[in-house]
Design an enzyme around this catalytic site. Sequence first.
Site, PDB file in Angstrom:
ATOM      1  NE  ARG A  86       2.318 -13.174 -54.016  1.00 28.90           N
ATOM      2  CZ  ARG A  86       2.232 -14.453 -53.655  1.00 28.90           C
ATOM      3  NH1 ARG A  86       2.001 -15.381 -54.565  1.00 28.90           N
ATOM      4  NH2 ARG A  86       2.371 -14.821 -52.414  1.00 28.90           N
ATOM      5  CB  VAL A 119       4.534  -9.433 -49.012  1.00 25.37           C
ATOM      6  CG1 VAL A 119       6.055  -9.533 -49.032  1.00 25.37           C
ATOM      7  CG2 VAL A 119       3.927 -10.232 -50.163  1.00 25.37           C
ATOM      8  CG  HIS A 135      10.843 -11.290 -47.939  1.00 20.35           C
ATOM      9  ND1 HIS A 135      10.649 -12.614 -48.266  1.00 20.35           N
ATOM     10  CD2 HIS A 135      12.132 -11.194 -47.523  1.00 20.35           C
ATOM     11  CE1 HIS A 135      11.775 -13.289 -48.061  1.00 20.35           C
ATOM     12  NE2 HIS A 135      12.685 -12.452 -47.601  1.00 20.35           N
ATOM     13  CB  CYS A 162       4.504   9.519 -56.197  1.00 24.65           C
ATOM     14  SG  CYS A 162       4.936   9.993 -54.518  1.00 24.65           S
ATOM     15  CB  VAL A 230       2.374 -30.051 -45.866  1.00 20.88           C
ATOM     16  CG1 VAL A 230       1.177 -29.429 -45.179  1.00 20.88           C
ATOM     17  CG2 VAL A 230       2.937 -29.112 -46.926  1.00 20.88           C
ATOM     18  CD  GLU A 231       6.883 -30.364 -49.939  1.00 22.63           C
ATOM     19  OE1 GLU A 231       6.031 -31.048 -50.541  1.00 22.63           O
ATOM     20  OE2 GLU A 231       7.660 -29.596 -50.502  1.00 22.63           O
ATOM     21  CB  ALA A 247       0.657 -24.054 -40.456  1.00 19.17           C
TER      22      ALA A 247
END
Length: 258
Positions: A86, A119, A135, A162, A230-231, A247
């Site tokens: 993602r 996000v 989120h 880290c 859209v719906e 949008a």
Amino acid sequence: MSMEKAAAVLRRAQYPLFLSGAGISAESGVPTFRGTRGAKVGGAMEGLAADRGIDGLWNNYRAEDLATPEAFARDPHLVWGWYNWRKRLIASTQPNAAHFAIHRIAQKLPNLLCATQNVDGLHTLAGLESILEMHGNIYRTRCTQCQSLAIIRDDVTPTTQCGNCQSANLRPDIVWFGEQLPRAVLDSIYARLAVCDAILVVGTSGSVYPAAGFAIEVRRREGVVIEINVEDGHKPYAHDIYLRGKAGEILPQIADLV
Ligand code: OAD
């Protein structure tokens, strides 16, 4: 006409709230989670995402199966794999006309409080200075050992250390199902909801709480609910003004009229 009505409501509102969901980034090529094109995390290929050869692997999963502490504990490789996928996809996208339009609307309406369930950071990239990320953010990691936050644009794996405590206990700084939203973000939103007289809801299926409850709250207080999607879908709330469409096509027109 409805567009003018929506603009007039926003212009007159004293305490307006804006809430976006995955649909606002669809035209940038970020796949949504739900919607007509599929209920799976890699499957809802609205807009440009359809041309990007979305990795079919992720069509086998639902967000609820990957975005949970249990899923991460069970299979951190799988969950990091999804977030890396993602993140790479999002990094290749740009804000679209809808993100820029909201920036323009916020400049005209300085009292507009903006919140997003997304996000992807595209609102910020479009210039919006103040946006409550409910989120979390896909580029941010949190060390479960020392709690330090970091922005990591490269892939992260369960062995990534880290930068602060050197342990390998990083997780995405994203709110998973069953987890609490950031307190400060929620406090700001609930303070606004207590007085909110108009909410503009863009590109969300209204299936994840607490965001899905915001319009319910505004209506309960007799504020106006403006929805762009859209719906029509099945929402847990009713809208007063519904603008059906993309949008990226509707918001710039509203920005002109506000
Ligand atoms: P969803 O994927 O559930 O819904 C996207 C909505 O956008 C649908 O109602 C679509 O009809 C609409 N849509 C698609 N393209 C659009 C466009 N071009 N213009 C306007 N609307 C469009 O996304 P969210 O409601 O944001 O959480 O999902 C909520 C949360 O569920 C996400 O934040 C995510 C997910 O699990 C986490 O990852 C923690």
